[in-house]
Motif scaffolding. Structure first.
Motif, PDB file in Angstrom:
ATOM      1  N   UNK A  62      35.647  43.040  20.337  1.00 34.01           N
ATOM      2  CA  UNK A  62      36.563  43.913  21.058  1.00 34.01           C
ATOM      3  C   UNK A  62      36.114  44.055  22.512  1.00 34.01           C
ATOM      4  N   UNK A  63      34.815  44.134  22.738  1.00 33.75           N
ATOM      5  CA  UNK A  63      34.295  44.241  24.097  1.00 33.75           C
ATOM      6  C   UNK A  63      34.626  42.979  24.894  1.00 33.75           C
ATOM      7  N   UNK A  64      34.427  41.804  24.271  1.00 33.04           N
ATOM      8  CA  UNK A  64      34.740  40.538  24.936  1.00 33.04           C
ATOM      9  C   UNK A  64      36.228  40.466  25.252  1.00 33.04           C
ATOM     10  N   UNK A  65      37.069  40.852  24.313  1.00 35.75           N
ATOM     11  CA  UNK A  65      38.515  40.826  24.547  1.00 35.75           C
ATOM     12  C   UNK A  65      38.916  41.788  25.657  1.00 35.75           C
ATOM     13  N   UNK A  66      38.272  42.940  25.733  1.00 35.18           N
ATOM     14  CA  UNK A  66      38.566  43.896  26.805  1.00 35.18           C
ATOM     15  C   UNK A  66      38.198  43.316  28.168  1.00 35.18           C
ATOM     16  N   UNK A  67      37.062  42.618  28.223  1.00 35.98           N
ATOM     17  CA  UNK A  67      36.648  41.994  29.479  1.00 35.98           C
ATOM     18  C   UNK A  67      37.617  40.883  29.877  1.00 35.98           C
ATOM     19  N   UNK A  68      38.022  40.064  28.911  1.00 35.42           N
ATOM     20  CA  UNK A  68      38.985  39.001  29.189  1.00 35.42           C
ATOM     21  C   UNK A  68      40.309  39.587  29.661  1.00 35.42           C
ATOM     22  N   UNK A  69      40.718  40.671  29.055  1.00 32.87           N
ATOM     23  CA  UNK A  69      41.962  41.333  29.437  1.00 32.87           C
ATOM     24  C   UNK A  69      41.890  41.835  30.876  1.00 32.87           C
ATOM     25  N   UNK A  70      40.749  42.388  31.268  1.00 34.11           N
ATOM     26  CA  UNK A  70      40.579  42.868  32.633  1.00 34.11           C
ATOM     27  C   UNK A  70      40.682  41.717  33.626  1.00 34.11           C
ATOM     28  N   UNK A  71      40.087  40.577  33.296  1.00 32.98           N
ATOM     29  CA  UNK A  71      40.160  39.404  34.170  1.00 32.98           C
ATOM     30  C   UNK A  71      41.601  38.929  34.297  1.00 32.98           C
ATOM     31  N   UNK A  72      42.304  38.860  33.182  1.00 30.13           N
ATOM     32  CA  UNK A  72      43.693  38.407  33.203  1.00 30.13           C
ATOM     33  C   UNK A  72      44.585  39.358  34.001  1.00 30.13           C
ATOM     34  N   UNK A  73      44.348  40.649  33.879  1.00 31.02           N
ATOM     35  CA  UNK A  73      45.130  41.620  34.654  1.00 31.02           C
ATOM     36  C   UNK A  73      44.883  41.444  36.148  1.00 31.02           C
ATOM     37  N   UNK A  74      43.623  41.204  36.523  1.00 31.49           N
ATOM     38  CA  UNK A  74      43.297  40.997  37.928  1.00 31.49           C
ATOM     39  C   UNK A  74      43.974  39.723  38.457  1.00 31.49           C
ATOM     40  N   UNK A  75      43.929  38.652  37.657  1.00 31.72           N
ATOM     41  CA  UNK A  75      44.562  37.399  38.064  1.00 31.72           C
ATOM     42  C   UNK A  75      46.071  37.573  38.221  1.00 31.72           C
ATOM     43  N   UNK A  76      46.678  38.311  37.318  1.00 27.19           N
ATOM     44  CA  UNK A  76      48.112  38.562  37.409  1.00 27.19           C
ATOM     45  C   UNK A  76      48.444  39.356  38.670  1.00 27.19           C
TER      46      UNK A  76
END
Length: 63
Positions: free
Chosen positions: A31-45
């Motif tokens: 869940x922590x890894x997915x949260x970090x990936x989600x943050x990166x994707x939001x920033x890229x978007x």
């Protein structure tokens, strides 16, 4: 009295407990890894949207 040691409010502690209760350590780590990936994707978007808006303004001649 975990709430006092964590310096968080009781509702926050209860929300955390309900969210993670019954989850094993690998699940929490995932869940922590997915949260970090989600943050990166939001920033890229957000960056892509800003670039798109800048290109749109440039194309309209409003720079």
């Amino acid at each position: 009295m975990r709430v006092a040691r964590l310096a968080s409010t009781e509702p926050t502690y209860c929300r955390w407990k309900n969210h993670y209760q019954g989850m094993d350590l690998p699940g929490v780590k995932r869940m922590k890894v997915l949260s970090q990936e989600n943050a990166v994707l939001k920033r890229l978007l957000a960056e892509a949207e800003l670039e798109k808006a800048a290109l749109r303004e440039l194309a309209e001649g409003n720079f």
